[in-house]
Design a protein around this motif. Sequence first.
Motif, PDB file in Angstrom:
ATOM      1  N   ASN A 376      12.255   5.360 124.201  1.00 49.21           N
ATOM      2  CA  ASN A 376      12.430   5.987 122.888  1.00 49.21           C
ATOM      3  C   ASN A 376      13.679   6.865 122.906  1.00 49.21           C
ATOM      4  N   HIS A 377      14.567   6.589 121.970  1.00 52.12           N
ATOM      5  CA  HIS A 377      15.891   7.199 122.023  1.00 52.12           C
ATOM      6  C   HIS A 377      16.044   8.353 121.043  1.00 52.12           C
ATOM      7  N   LEU A 378      16.905   9.298 121.436  1.00 51.15           N
ATOM      8  CA  LEU A 378      17.318  10.380 120.556  1.00 51.15           C
ATOM      9  C   LEU A 378      18.835  10.236 120.411  1.00 51.15           C
ATOM     10  N   PHE A 379      19.267   9.723 119.271  1.00 50.67           N
ATOM     11  CA  PHE A 379      20.683   9.501 119.008  1.00 50.67           C
ATOM     12  C   PHE A 379      21.306  10.777 118.439  1.00 50.67           C
ATOM     13  N   SER A 380      22.508  11.085 118.896  1.00 50.87           N
ATOM     14  CA  SER A 380      23.223  12.235 118.351  1.00 50.87           C
ATOM     15  C   SER A 380      24.402  11.764 117.510  1.00 50.87           C
ATOM     16  N   LEU A 381      24.488  12.256 116.283  1.00 49.21           N
ATOM     17  CA  LEU A 381      25.620  11.940 115.411  1.00 49.21           C
ATOM     18  C   LEU A 381      26.638  13.082 115.392  1.00 49.21           C
ATOM     19  N   THR A 382      26.324  14.188 116.043  1.00 53.46           N
ATOM     20  CA  THR A 382      27.213  15.347 116.094  1.00 53.46           C
ATOM     21  C   THR A 382      27.321  15.840 117.536  1.00 53.46           C
ATOM     22  N   ASN A 383      28.237  16.786 117.776  1.00 56.19           N
ATOM     23  CA  ASN A 383      28.454  17.336 119.121  1.00 56.19           C
ATOM     24  C   ASN A 383      28.843  16.235 120.101  1.00 56.19           C
ATOM     25  N   LEU A 384      29.834  15.412 119.694  1.00 58.79           N
ATOM     26  CA  LEU A 384      30.207  14.241 120.476  1.00 58.79           C
ATOM     27  C   LEU A 384      31.669  14.218 120.911  1.00 58.79           C
ATOM     28  N   GLU A 385      32.443  15.225 120.576  1.00 59.37           N
ATOM     29  CA  GLU A 385      33.861  15.178 120.907  1.00 59.37           C
ATOM     30  C   GLU A 385      34.073  15.060 122.410  1.00 59.37           C
ATOM     31  N   HIS A 386      33.249  15.734 123.193  1.00 60.24           N
ATOM     32  CA  HIS A 386      33.419  15.702 124.644  1.00 60.24           C
ATOM     33  C   HIS A 386      33.135  14.328 125.224  1.00 60.24           C
ATOM     34  N   SER A 387      32.330  13.514 124.532  1.00 58.36           N
ATOM     35  CA  SER A 387      31.942  12.208 125.071  1.00 58.36           C
ATOM     36  C   SER A 387      32.629  11.035 124.388  1.00 58.36           C
ATOM     37  N   HIS A 388      32.972  11.196 123.095  1.00 56.29           N
ATOM     38  CA  HIS A 388      33.547  10.082 122.339  1.00 56.29           C
ATOM     39  C   HIS A 388      34.900  10.397 121.714  1.00 56.29           C
ATOM     40  N   GLY A 389      35.425  11.580 121.967  1.00 55.96           N
ATOM     41  CA  GLY A 389      36.788  11.883 121.580  1.00 55.96           C
ATOM     42  C   GLY A 389      36.990  12.270 120.134  1.00 55.96           C
ATOM     43  N   THR A 390      38.205  12.046 119.657  1.00 58.28           N
ATOM     44  CA  THR A 390      38.624  12.497 118.334  1.00 58.28           C
ATOM     45  C   THR A 390      37.852  11.824 117.209  1.00 58.28           C
ATOM     46  N   SER A 391      37.130  10.763 117.524  1.00 52.57           N
ATOM     47  CA  SER A 391      36.388  10.037 116.487  1.00 52.57           C
ATOM     48  C   SER A 391      35.112  10.754 116.073  1.00 52.57           C
ATOM     49  N   ALA A 392      34.742  11.803 116.783  1.00 57.38           N
ATOM     50  CA  ALA A 392      33.430  12.420 116.584  1.00 57.38           C
ATOM     51  C   ALA A 392      33.175  12.836 115.147  1.00 57.38           C
ATOM     52  N   ASN A 402      27.294   4.175 113.344  1.00 58.70           N
ATOM     53  CA  ASN A 402      26.028   3.747 112.754  1.00 58.70           C
ATOM     54  C   ASN A 402      25.750   2.272 113.004  1.00 58.70           C
ATOM     55  N   GLN A 403      26.810   1.470 113.062  1.00 60.55           N
ATOM     56  CA  GLN A 403      26.614   0.055 113.417  1.00 60.55           C
ATOM     57  C   GLN A 403      25.973  -0.063 114.797  1.00 60.55           C
ATOM     58  N   HIS A 404      26.493   0.692 115.757  1.00 63.76           N
ATOM     59  CA  HIS A 404      25.922   0.685 117.111  1.00 63.76           C
ATOM     60  C   HIS A 404      24.434   1.029 117.058  1.00 63.76           C
ATOM     61  N   ILE A 405      24.105   2.079 116.311  1.00 63.45           N
ATOM     62  CA  ILE A 405      22.722   2.556 116.283  1.00 63.45           C
ATOM     63  C   ILE A 405      21.800   1.535 115.631  1.00 63.45           C
ATOM     64  N   VAL A 406      22.225   0.954 114.526  1.00 70.93           N
ATOM     65  CA  VAL A 406      21.401  -0.079 113.878  1.00 70.93           C
ATOM     66  C   VAL A 406      21.181  -1.253 114.823  1.00 70.93           C
ATOM     67  N   ASN A 407      22.215  -1.644 115.534  1.00 66.50           N
ATOM     68  CA  ASN A 407      22.085  -2.771 116.461  1.00 66.50           C
ATOM     69  C   ASN A 407      21.115  -2.459 117.597  1.00 66.50           C
ATOM     70  N   VAL A 408      21.093  -1.209 118.073  1.00 66.68           N
ATOM     71  CA  VAL A 408      20.116  -0.821 119.096  1.00 66.68           C
ATOM     72  C   VAL A 408      18.706  -0.859 118.512  1.00 66.68           C
ATOM     73  N   LEU A 409      18.551  -0.368 117.288  1.00 61.06           N
ATOM     74  CA  LEU A 409      17.228  -0.336 116.657  1.00 61.06           C
ATOM     75  C   LEU A 409      16.665  -1.731 116.418  1.00 61.06           C
ATOM     76  N   THR A 410      17.540  -2.662 116.043  1.00 62.42           N
ATOM     77  CA  THR A 410      17.072  -4.025 115.734  1.00 62.42           C
ATOM     78  C   THR A 410      17.059  -4.926 116.966  1.00 62.42           C
ATOM     79  N   GLY A 411      17.761  -4.519 118.024  1.00 60.69           N
ATOM     80  CA  GLY A 411      17.811  -5.348 119.224  1.00 60.69           C
ATOM     81  C   GLY A 411      18.686  -6.566 119.071  1.00 60.69           C
TER      82      GLY A 411
END
Length: 431
Positions: A376-392, A402-411
């Motif tokens: 069971n996952h806890l996805f973060s949409l904020t506080n991501l600059e340190h991990s995903h860069g300027t795109s945060a 959000n595409q990534h997250i939907v794809n994880v949810l649907t498998g």
Amino acid sequence: MAKEIYDVIGIGIGPFNLGLAALIEEGAPDVKARFLEKEPTFEWHPGMLIDQADLQVSFLADLVTFANPKSKYTFINYLHEHGRLLSFYFLKKFNIPRQEYNAYCQWVAGCLANCTFGHEVTNVTYDRQQAYYVIEGKNVETLRARHVTLGTGSVPMIPTPLEGKTNADIIHSSDYLYHEERLKKSGDITVVGSGQSAAEVFYDLLKDQERYEDTLTWYTRSPGFFQLEESSIGQELFSPEYVDYFHGLSYDDRQQALEVLDPLRNGVQQKTLLNIYELLYHRSVERKRSPAKIQALTEVNDVTGASDGRYLLSCRQWQKGEEFEHRTDKVVLATGYQPLVPDWLQKMEDELEWESEKEFKVTRDYRLVFKDERPNHLFSLTNLEHSHGTSATNLALSVKRNQHIVNVLTGEETYPIYRDNLFQQFMEGNE
């Protein structure tokens, strides 16, 4: 009767979770989702919806277009539904007014059945035995979900020396419009900060300076008032390919990269700087001095009440090491924002993997990393600059997230994430 278990519950409804809600409703109807927001309605930075201020990204960076341009929730369809498409065509601009972006998001929120406003989440816990999260709220029913998306956004950042000293006269720029009229009638106004918000506030005050006879000052500790990097090839750093590269760096290398990439995130739009300069120039024609004081390289380290009922700013020109005092009636702190980490997530700190004292570890597909592996996952949409860069905080890249997250949810690849759209690469052999 067993309690309903949602596939995912989103906490906080800003543009990030709102876009996710729209993508799930249209592209993944079998995913049982619900999104919760404590405020009664959708509002996007309401204190900074200054007249004639535009979004810093193209209208294509709406809630859904980069995932599904055929969606009924695109900004173009919003214009069509509101009879404004021809007017927008004649406008001939890619950037849209901030006020209209807010209205667009409100329209989408009103169309979605999976968004609930006025529902404040007070606690989230994980039931390992049942394999779901328990979401508790104030004066509402307890909910259960297999996954959670955290979209609680950010809160104003007040420099450490000024913490606890804000009041009706010393405000953060996020509250600017609530105090606008009183500010403009005050006499002496000082703006502190160097980014887009500082420039927009300063320009708005400058436009009305002759009417209210204000004295304006603009300080920033930055080396200058620099333009946002808006070149096409520079903007390619807001791409899934660069996020892939950035996420693969070590923590220390990512921190160094963020410093180098600062102009991509914290500069001022060229047109805003040009508007300010032109207005200053025209105002100076019949004056012997500039209509405003603008100074970089300047720290504001304290604020105290002066004997005449005004405020005294303790300042320092840090490059020359010279300290001075500045009197003013009002202060606007355009000093940025910091992630809002809810109390319930802080209670999970011993369960999470951390990269620093304040930054949790995040996978490429935006899942927080727990010490115990869980389905069971806890996805973060904020506080991501340190991990995903300027795109945060970039609105266009939030759709890709959000595409990534939907794809994880649907498998499955519900929303394909296309690459190979760039004209540069980020390391040898990375073609």
